[in-house]
Design a protein around this motif. Sequence first.
Motif, PDB file in Angstrom:
ATOM      1  N   GLY A 107       0.777  -1.234   0.000  1.00  8.28           N
ATOM      2  CA  GLY A 107       0.000   0.000   0.000  1.00  8.28           C
ATOM      3  C   GLY A 107       0.804   1.276   0.000  1.00  8.28           C
ATOM      4  N   PHE A 108       2.132   1.174  -0.058  1.00 12.50           N
ATOM      5  CA  PHE A 108       2.976   2.362  -0.084  1.00 12.50           C
ATOM      6  C   PHE A 108       3.612   2.464  -1.461  1.00 12.50           C
ATOM      7  N   GLY A 109       3.227   3.496  -2.204  1.00  8.34           N
ATOM      8  CA  GLY A 109       3.683   3.629  -3.570  1.00  8.34           C
ATOM      9  C   GLY A 109       4.619   4.800  -3.765  1.00  8.34           C
ATOM     10  N   PRO A 110       4.746   5.253  -5.018  1.00  6.86           N
ATOM     11  CA  PRO A 110       5.670   6.349  -5.354  1.00  6.86           C
ATOM     12  C   PRO A 110       5.396   7.636  -4.584  1.00  6.86           C
ATOM     13  N   ASP A 111       4.109   7.910  -4.288  1.00  3.78           N
ATOM     14  CA  ASP A 111       3.799   9.145  -3.571  1.00  3.78           C
ATOM     15  C   ASP A 111       4.429   9.139  -2.178  1.00  3.78           C
ATOM     16  N   ALA A 112       4.344   7.994  -1.500  1.00  6.08           N
ATOM     17  CA  ALA A 112       4.928   7.889  -0.156  1.00  6.08           C
ATOM     18  C   ALA A 112       6.440   8.016  -0.213  1.00  6.08           C
ATOM     19  N   VAL A 113       7.043   7.412  -1.228  1.00 12.43           N
ATOM     20  CA  VAL A 113       8.498   7.498  -1.381  1.00 12.43           C
ATOM     21  C   VAL A 113       8.917   8.941  -1.631  1.00 12.43           C
ATOM     22  N   GLY A 114       8.210   9.612  -2.543  1.00  8.34           N
ATOM     23  CA  GLY A 114       8.538  11.000  -2.846  1.00  8.34           C
ATOM     24  C   GLY A 114       8.388  11.907  -1.640  1.00  8.34           C
ATOM     25  N   LYS A 115       7.343  11.679  -0.841  1.00  6.44           N
ATOM     26  CA  LYS A 115       7.132  12.505   0.347  1.00  6.44           C
ATOM     27  C   LYS A 115       8.241  12.274   1.367  1.00  6.44           C
ATOM     28  N   ALA A 116       8.628  11.004   1.564  1.00 11.43           N
ATOM     29  CA  ALA A 116       9.692  10.714   2.527  1.00 11.43           C
ATOM     30  C   ALA A 116      11.008  11.358   2.110  1.00 11.43           C
ATOM     31  N   LEU A 117      11.297  11.324   0.823  1.00  5.81           N
ATOM     32  CA  LEU A 117      12.520  11.964   0.330  1.00  5.81           C
ATOM     33  C   LEU A 117      12.454  13.472   0.522  1.00  5.81           C
ATOM     34  N   ALA A 118      11.294  14.063   0.243  1.00  7.81           N
ATOM     35  CA  ALA A 118      11.143  15.509   0.407  1.00  7.81           C
ATOM     36  C   ALA A 118      11.250  15.913   1.877  1.00  7.81           C
ATOM     37  N   ASP A 119      10.609  15.137   2.748  1.00 11.44           N
ATOM     38  CA  ASP A 119      10.657  15.453   4.178  1.00 11.44           C
ATOM     39  C   ASP A 119      12.083  15.393   4.710  1.00 11.44           C
ATOM     40  N   GLY A 120      12.901  14.522   4.133  1.00  8.73           N
ATOM     41  CA  GLY A 120      14.291  14.411   4.557  1.00  8.73           C
ATOM     42  C   GLY A 120      15.236  15.318   3.801  1.00  8.73           C
ATOM     43  N   GLU A 121      14.677  16.235   3.005  1.00 12.09           N
ATOM     44  CA  GLU A 121      15.472  17.148   2.165  1.00 12.09           C
ATOM     45  C   GLU A 121      16.442  16.360   1.286  1.00 12.09           C
ATOM     46  N   LEU A 122      15.916  15.288   0.679  1.00 13.59           N
ATOM     47  CA  LEU A 122      16.737  14.398  -0.129  1.00 13.59           C
ATOM     48  C   LEU A 122      16.336  14.376  -1.593  1.00 13.59           C
ATOM     49  N   THR A 123      15.378  15.194  -1.974  1.00  9.57           N
ATOM     50  CA  THR A 123      14.882  15.140  -3.349  1.00  9.57           C
ATOM     51  C   THR A 123      16.003  15.338  -4.362  1.00  9.57           C
ATOM     52  N   ASP A 124      16.841  16.312  -4.131  1.00  5.88           N
ATOM     53  CA  ASP A 124      17.927  16.593  -5.079  1.00  5.88           C
ATOM     54  C   ASP A 124      19.052  15.561  -4.998  1.00  5.88           C
ATOM     55  N   LEU A 125      19.051  14.757  -3.943  1.00  5.28           N
ATOM     56  CA  LEU A 125      20.096  13.751  -3.758  1.00  5.28           C
ATOM     57  C   LEU A 125      19.565  12.341  -3.987  1.00  5.28           C
ATOM     58  N   ALA A 126      18.315  12.230  -4.379  1.00  9.45           N
ATOM     59  CA  ALA A 126      17.636  10.934  -4.384  1.00  9.45           C
ATOM     60  C   ALA A 126      18.330   9.882  -5.227  1.00  9.45           C
ATOM     61  N   ASP A 127      18.981  10.301  -6.310  1.00  9.04           N
ATOM     62  CA  ASP A 127      19.590   9.333  -7.216  1.00  9.04           C
ATOM     63  C   ASP A 127      21.112   9.377  -7.186  1.00  9.04           C
ATOM     64  N   ARG A 128      21.657   9.985  -6.152  1.00  8.83           N
ATOM     65  CA  ARG A 128      23.106   9.985  -5.980  1.00  8.83           C
ATOM     66  C   ARG A 128      23.526   8.688  -5.273  1.00  8.83           C
ATOM     67  N   ARG A 129      24.635   8.123  -5.684  1.00 12.77           N
ATOM     68  CA  ARG A 129      25.100   6.870  -5.109  1.00 12.77           C
ATOM     69  C   ARG A 129      25.538   7.061  -3.655  1.00 12.77           C
ATOM     70  N   TRP A 130      25.378   6.007  -2.854  1.00 11.11           N
ATOM     71  CA  TRP A 130      25.676   6.048  -1.422  1.00 11.11           C
ATOM     72  C   TRP A 130      27.108   6.490  -1.166  1.00 11.11           C
ATOM     73  N   SER A 131      28.027   6.042  -2.002  1.00 13.66           N
ATOM     74  CA  SER A 131      29.437   6.387  -1.814  1.00 13.66           C
ATOM     75  C   SER A 131      29.699   7.873  -2.007  1.00 13.66           C
ATOM     76  N   GLY A 132      28.787   8.576  -2.673  1.00 16.13           N
ATOM     77  CA  GLY A 132      28.958  10.003  -2.912  1.00 16.13           C
ATOM     78  C   GLY A 132      28.227  10.886  -1.924  1.00 16.13           C
ATOM     79  N   LEU A 133      27.633  10.293  -0.887  1.00 16.09           N
ATOM     80  CA  LEU A 133      26.879  11.055   0.103  1.00 16.09           C
ATOM     81  C   LEU A 133      27.723  11.308   1.343  1.00 16.09           C
ATOM     82  N   SER A 134      27.462  12.416   1.988  1.00 16.53           N
ATOM     83  CA  SER A 134      28.115  12.700   3.266  1.00 16.53           C
ATOM     84  C   SER A 134      27.483  11.841   4.357  1.00 16.53           C
ATOM     85  N   GLY A 135      28.111  11.812   5.523  1.00 17.23           N
ATOM     86  CA  GLY A 135      27.557  11.064   6.637  1.00 17.23           C
ATOM     87  C   GLY A 135      26.178  11.551   7.036  1.00 17.23           C
TER      88      GLY A 135
END
Length: 251
Positions: A107-135
């Motif tokens: 029951g959790f689709g793309p809308d829930a994923v997008g909201k969680a990313l936005a709430d975490g201020e991750l929208t612009d980083l959503a497709d960046r690889r883990w190795s390229g992210l700060s702690g």
Amino acid sequence: MSSVNAQGLRLIRGGRPIVDGIDFAAGATGTVAVIGPNGAGKSTFLKILAGLEPDHAGTVTIGGRDLQSLTGRERAAALGYVPQNFVPHWDITPRMLVEMGAERLPGFGPDAVGKALADGELTDLADRRWSGLSGGERARGLMAAVEVTDPPVLIADEPGASLDIRHRIDLVRSFAERGKTRLVIVALHEIELATTWFDRVVVIDKGRVAADMAAGDLVETDVLARVFQVAFETVSVDGITVARPASGRPV
């Protein structure tokens, strides 16, 4: 709505008790900070509450049901756990991590994923690889992956350790807000944040509960100074009495 009850928790490693006879109970809502010195047993205690340390003595129930009796899906519906450290097996992105979190329950689709990313201020980083992210960015990704399903019980182990001060304060504010309708249990080192934003503070020392009381009551005792072996001072902020380590610097 899920309450948590733990009785007689004990776990021994290498002949030494890591958790030594802890009883704990919390209702369906509220915020609980778990604090204590390094090696006190905080992380192990939270892992037991999350069902990740099966070799312990004692019992944990959530919503009146034995945690060990729950299926994987039932456990995912009942609680979310944010670990202190997370090393993925492959170089994933925040979007992939949050999608995997959402897939734990139907029951959790793309809308829930997008909201969680936005709430975490991750929208612009959503497709960046883990190795390229700060702690700090990784920490926000972990939080988003757990919060995407909005679990009734959220258990987090040092979730703000890698965050800058703004994101750390935003995080504890979100915990305070979440605690109005859900149960939040968080281990952290920042005594000032614990006594400012959390309703209740559990102090663990040498595997045992040294204190378990309302934050406002704790700051009026000598427990913090005794357990952490440093001097503390109290300050009043907007009518809330907050404890912080005394600087000891001359004025």
